[in-house]
Scaffold this motif. Structure first.
Motif, PDB file in Angstrom:
ATOM      1  N   GLY A 144      35.887  22.027  31.746  1.00  0.00           N
ATOM      2  CA  GLY A 144      36.839  21.130  31.084  1.00  0.00           C
ATOM      3  C   GLY A 144      37.570  21.835  29.958  1.00  0.00           C
ATOM      4  O   GLY A 144      38.798  21.756  29.845  1.00  0.00           O
ATOM      5  N   ALA A 145      36.804  22.547  29.130  1.00  0.00           N
ATOM      6  CA  ALA A 145      37.409  23.280  28.015  1.00  0.00           C
ATOM      7  C   ALA A 145      38.305  24.396  28.522  1.00  0.00           C
ATOM      8  O   ALA A 145      39.419  24.599  28.028  1.00  0.00           O
ATOM      9  CB  ALA A 145      36.316  23.852  27.120  1.00  0.00           C
ATOM     10  N   ALA A 146      37.835  25.135  29.540  1.00  0.00           N
ATOM     11  CA  ALA A 146      38.604  26.265  30.072  1.00  0.00           C
ATOM     12  C   ALA A 146      39.931  25.803  30.679  1.00  0.00           C
ATOM     13  O   ALA A 146      40.978  26.389  30.431  1.00  0.00           O
ATOM     14  CB  ALA A 146      37.780  27.018  31.110  1.00  0.00           C
ATOM     15  N   VAL A 147      39.880  24.731  31.467  1.00  0.00           N
ATOM     16  CA  VAL A 147      41.096  24.216  32.114  1.00  0.00           C
ATOM     17  C   VAL A 147      42.054  23.655  31.068  1.00  0.00           C
ATOM     18  O   VAL A 147      43.269  23.851  31.148  1.00  0.00           O
ATOM     19  CB  VAL A 147      40.753  23.160  33.193  1.00  0.00           C
ATOM     20  CG1 VAL A 147      41.999  22.462  33.703  1.00  0.00           C
ATOM     21  CG2 VAL A 147      40.023  23.820  34.355  1.00  0.00           C
ATOM     22  N   SER A 148      41.501  22.971  30.058  1.00  0.00           N
ATOM     23  CA  SER A 148      42.339  22.455  28.970  1.00  0.00           C
ATOM     24  C   SER A 148      43.070  23.586  28.269  1.00  0.00           C
ATOM     25  O   SER A 148      44.270  23.487  27.977  1.00  0.00           O
ATOM     26  CB  SER A 148      41.494  21.696  27.939  1.00  0.00           C
ATOM     27  OG  SER A 148      40.907  20.567  28.525  1.00  0.00           O
ATOM     28  N   ILE A 149      42.346  24.665  28.011  1.00  0.00           N
ATOM     29  CA  ILE A 149      42.951  25.824  27.349  1.00  0.00           C
ATOM     30  C   ILE A 149      44.045  26.429  28.221  1.00  0.00           C
ATOM     31  O   ILE A 149      45.159  26.663  27.758  1.00  0.00           O
ATOM     32  CB  ILE A 149      41.882  26.883  26.999  1.00  0.00           C
ATOM     33  CG1 ILE A 149      41.010  26.379  25.851  1.00  0.00           C
ATOM     34  CG2 ILE A 149      42.520  28.223  26.635  1.00  0.00           C
ATOM     35  CD1 ILE A 149      39.781  27.225  25.585  1.00  0.00           C
ATOM     36  N   GLY A 198      47.033  24.023  28.502  1.00  0.00           N
ATOM     37  CA  GLY A 198      47.661  23.864  27.183  1.00  0.00           C
ATOM     38  C   GLY A 198      48.418  25.104  26.753  1.00  0.00           C
ATOM     39  O   GLY A 198      49.573  25.022  26.321  1.00  0.00           O
ATOM     40  N   VAL A 199      47.782  26.266  26.885  1.00  0.00           N
ATOM     41  CA  VAL A 199      48.425  27.532  26.498  1.00  0.00           C
ATOM     42  C   VAL A 199      49.615  27.821  27.410  1.00  0.00           C
ATOM     43  O   VAL A 199      50.662  28.272  26.950  1.00  0.00           O
ATOM     44  CB  VAL A 199      47.405  28.704  26.512  1.00  0.00           C
ATOM     45  CG1 VAL A 199      48.103  30.052  26.347  1.00  0.00           C
ATOM     46  CG2 VAL A 199      46.361  28.515  25.413  1.00  0.00           C
ATOM     47  N   ASN A 200      49.472  27.534  28.703  1.00  0.00           N
ATOM     48  CA  ASN A 200      50.578  27.762  29.633  1.00  0.00           C
ATOM     49  C   ASN A 200      51.807  26.940  29.231  1.00  0.00           C
ATOM     50  O   ASN A 200      52.926  27.458  29.194  1.00  0.00           O
ATOM     51  CB  ASN A 200      50.149  27.413  31.060  1.00  0.00           C
ATOM     52  CG  ASN A 200      51.226  27.720  32.075  1.00  0.00           C
ATOM     53  OD1 ASN A 200      51.668  28.855  32.207  1.00  0.00           O
ATOM     54  ND2 ASN A 200      51.657  26.712  32.807  1.00  0.00           N
ATOM     55  N   GLU A 201      51.601  25.659  28.906  1.00  0.00           N
ATOM     56  CA  GLU A 201      52.724  24.804  28.519  1.00  0.00           C
ATOM     57  C   GLU A 201      53.364  25.261  27.207  1.00  0.00           C
ATOM     58  O   GLU A 201      54.587  25.310  27.089  1.00  0.00           O
ATOM     59  CB  GLU A 201      52.278  23.335  28.407  1.00  0.00           C
ATOM     60  CG  GLU A 201      52.078  22.650  29.742  1.00  0.00           C
ATOM     61  CD  GLU A 201      53.318  22.696  30.634  1.00  0.00           C
ATOM     62  OE1 GLU A 201      54.434  22.409  30.143  1.00  0.00           O
ATOM     63  OE2 GLU A 201      53.185  23.020  31.821  1.00  0.00           O
ATOM     64  N   LYS A 202      52.528  25.613  26.218  1.00  0.00           N
ATOM     65  CA  LYS A 202      53.050  26.070  24.930  1.00  0.00           C
ATOM     66  C   LYS A 202      53.809  27.389  25.086  1.00  0.00           C
ATOM     67  O   LYS A 202      54.847  27.607  24.457  1.00  0.00           O
ATOM     68  CB  LYS A 202      51.916  26.240  23.904  1.00  0.00           C
ATOM     69  CG  LYS A 202      51.394  24.945  23.337  1.00  0.00           C
ATOM     70  CD  LYS A 202      52.465  24.266  22.494  1.00  0.00           C
ATOM     71  CE  LYS A 202      51.976  22.956  21.910  1.00  0.00           C
ATOM     72  NZ  LYS A 202      53.059  22.232  21.234  1.00  0.00           N
ATOM     73  N   ILE A 204      49.145  34.898  30.031  1.00  0.00           N
ATOM     74  CA  ILE A 204      48.684  34.597  28.663  1.00  0.00           C
ATOM     75  C   ILE A 204      47.685  33.445  28.688  1.00  0.00           C
ATOM     76  O   ILE A 204      46.655  33.474  27.996  1.00  0.00           O
ATOM     77  CB  ILE A 204      49.885  34.288  27.740  1.00  0.00           C
ATOM     78  CG1 ILE A 204      50.735  35.560  27.553  1.00  0.00           C
ATOM     79  CG2 ILE A 204      49.418  33.758  26.379  1.00  0.00           C
ATOM     80  CD1 ILE A 204      52.090  35.329  26.935  1.00  0.00           C
ATOM     81  N   ALA A 205      47.956  32.426  29.508  1.00  0.00           N
ATOM     82  CA  ALA A 205      47.031  31.287  29.645  1.00  0.00           C
ATOM     83  C   ALA A 205      45.681  31.759  30.187  1.00  0.00           C
ATOM     84  O   ALA A 205      44.625  31.316  29.720  1.00  0.00           O
ATOM     85  CB  ALA A 205      47.625  30.231  30.572  1.00  0.00           C
ATOM     86  N   GLY A 206      45.699  32.668  31.156  1.00  0.00           N
ATOM     87  CA  GLY A 206      44.463  33.219  31.716  1.00  0.00           C
ATOM     88  C   GLY A 206      43.667  34.010  30.697  1.00  0.00           C
ATOM     89  O   GLY A 206      42.434  33.945  30.658  1.00  0.00           O
ATOM     90  N   MET A 207      44.377  34.766  29.858  1.00  0.00           N
ATOM     91  CA  MET A 207      43.697  35.537  28.807  1.00  0.00           C
ATOM     92  C   MET A 207      43.010  34.601  27.822  1.00  0.00           C
ATOM     93  O   MET A 207      41.864  34.840  27.422  1.00  0.00           O
ATOM     94  CB  MET A 207      44.710  36.424  28.078  1.00  0.00           C
ATOM     95  CG  MET A 207      45.239  37.563  28.934  1.00  0.00           C
ATOM     96  SD  MET A 207      46.607  38.446  28.165  1.00  0.00           S
ATOM     97  CE  MET A 207      45.723  39.412  26.966  1.00  0.00           C
ATOM     98  N   ALA A 208      43.705  33.527  27.446  1.00  0.00           N
ATOM     99  CA  ALA A 208      43.121  32.551  26.515  1.00  0.00           C
ATOM    100  C   ALA A 208      41.911  31.863  27.137  1.00  0.00           C
ATOM    101  O   ALA A 208      40.874  31.672  26.493  1.00  0.00           O
ATOM    102  CB  ALA A 208      44.181  31.523  26.118  1.00  0.00           C
ATOM    103  N   SER A 239      35.605  31.330  29.827  1.00  0.00           N
ATOM    104  CA  SER A 239      35.166  31.573  31.208  1.00  0.00           C
ATOM    105  C   SER A 239      34.236  32.779  31.348  1.00  0.00           C
ATOM    106  O   SER A 239      33.388  32.788  32.233  1.00  0.00           O
ATOM    107  CB  SER A 239      36.364  31.718  32.146  1.00  0.00           C
ATOM    108  OG  SER A 239      37.112  32.869  31.853  1.00  0.00           O
ATOM    109  N   ILE A 240      34.343  33.778  30.476  1.00  0.00           N
ATOM    110  CA  ILE A 240      33.469  34.966  30.592  1.00  0.00           C
ATOM    111  C   ILE A 240      31.997  34.590  30.414  1.00  0.00           C
ATOM    112  O   ILE A 240      31.192  34.832  31.316  1.00  0.00           O
ATOM    113  CB  ILE A 240      33.892  36.090  29.622  1.00  0.00           C
ATOM    114  CG1 ILE A 240      35.273  36.639  30.005  1.00  0.00           C
ATOM    115  CG2 ILE A 240      32.857  37.224  29.621  1.00  0.00           C
ATOM    116  CD1 ILE A 240      35.925  37.500  28.940  1.00  0.00           C
ATOM    117  N   PRO A 241      31.591  33.990  29.275  1.00  0.00           N
ATOM    118  CA  PRO A 241      30.171  33.651  29.140  1.00  0.00           C
ATOM    119  C   PRO A 241      29.717  32.566  30.116  1.00  0.00           C
ATOM    120  O   PRO A 241      28.567  32.582  30.575  1.00  0.00           O
ATOM    121  CB  PRO A 241      30.043  33.189  27.683  1.00  0.00           C
ATOM    122  CG  PRO A 241      31.408  32.810  27.260  1.00  0.00           C
ATOM    123  CD  PRO A 241      32.344  33.668  28.042  1.00  0.00           C
ATOM    124  N   VAL A 242      30.612  31.627  30.461  1.00  0.00           N
ATOM    125  CA  VAL A 242      30.258  30.558  31.401  1.00  0.00           C
ATOM    126  C   VAL A 242      29.960  31.147  32.778  1.00  0.00           C
ATOM    127  O   VAL A 242      28.933  30.842  33.391  1.00  0.00           O
ATOM    128  CB  VAL A 242      31.386  29.497  31.474  1.00  0.00           C
ATOM    129  CG1 VAL A 242      31.205  28.578  32.675  1.00  0.00           C
ATOM    130  CG2 VAL A 242      31.429  28.669  30.203  1.00  0.00           C
TER     131      VAL A 242
END
Length: 197
Positions: free
Chosen positions: A16-21, A24-28, A53-57, A62-65
């Motif tokens: 949920g957090a990863a997809v939100s990020i 959100g980052v993609n739109e911004k 950029i959205a993927g990097m954010a 996503s790395i620790p998950v």
């Protein structure tokens, strides 16, 4: 039956957090790109860059998950609860241990989101009957998302294989020295087919 769900808690909590990020980052980033270029409609290269950029954010979570999920899945019943498992990694190997496989995950997420968001926009723009996206039906939107997902995985699956091998590698006696060493050994042992297993 519970074994089939082993390691599912980290992605359920983190997704949920990863997809939100990522959304959100993609739109911004798209808003920023529109201001920077003066274009109301961004071209595919801009959309790809925004997705990267959205993927990097997204990678921050996503790395620790992903690392925790994969390790818990391969260890099966030996693995403790998610919380204690994460604590054990942090205690034994620190934050770098939890972020094992960060580089290939960062590559995968960046490329994946760049492909996904740019492909989705490209496909939907060709389906539009008017300039408004509301002219698309639910099946058309679903098809655009599905085709974008196929493109994403076809391009990034080899990186995902490398990421998974590194994240499941031994902490004490690692087989792989890094991403390119893992790629070289995989190609040597299994050829190109080994990157799509």
């Amino acid at each position: 039956l519970p074994a089939l769900w082993k390691g599912s808690l980290p992605p359920l909590v983190g997704v949920g957090a990863a997809v939100s990020i990522q959304f959100g980052v993609n739109e911004k980033t798209k808003q920023f790109a529109r201001k920077l270029t003066g274009k109301k409609k961004l071209d595919t290269s801009h959309l790809f860059g925004c997705g990267v950029i959205a993927g990097m954010a997204n990678s921050l979570i996503s790395i620790p998950v992903e690392h925790t999920r994969i390790r818990m899945q391969i260890e099966g019943n030996k693995a403790a609860t998610t919380g204690s498992y994460v604590k054990n990694i942090l205690k034994s190997y620190g934050l770098t241990g939890l972020y094992k496989g960060a580089i290939p995950t960062l590559w995968r997420e960046s490329l994946a989101m760049g492909i996904y968001f740019s492909m989705y926009e490209w496909i939907t723009s060709r389906m539009l009957k008017t300039e408004f996206r509301t002219s698309l039906s639910v099946p058309e939107i679903a098809m655009a998302g599905g085709l974008s997902g196929i493109a994403l995985w076809f391009a990034t699956f080899p990186i995902d294989i490398i990421k998974t091998k590194i994240q499941t590698d031994s902490f004490q006696n690692p087989v792989y020295k890094g991403m390119f060493d893992c790629l070289s050994k995989t190609m040597k042992n299994n050829g190109l087919r080994g990157l799509y297993r």
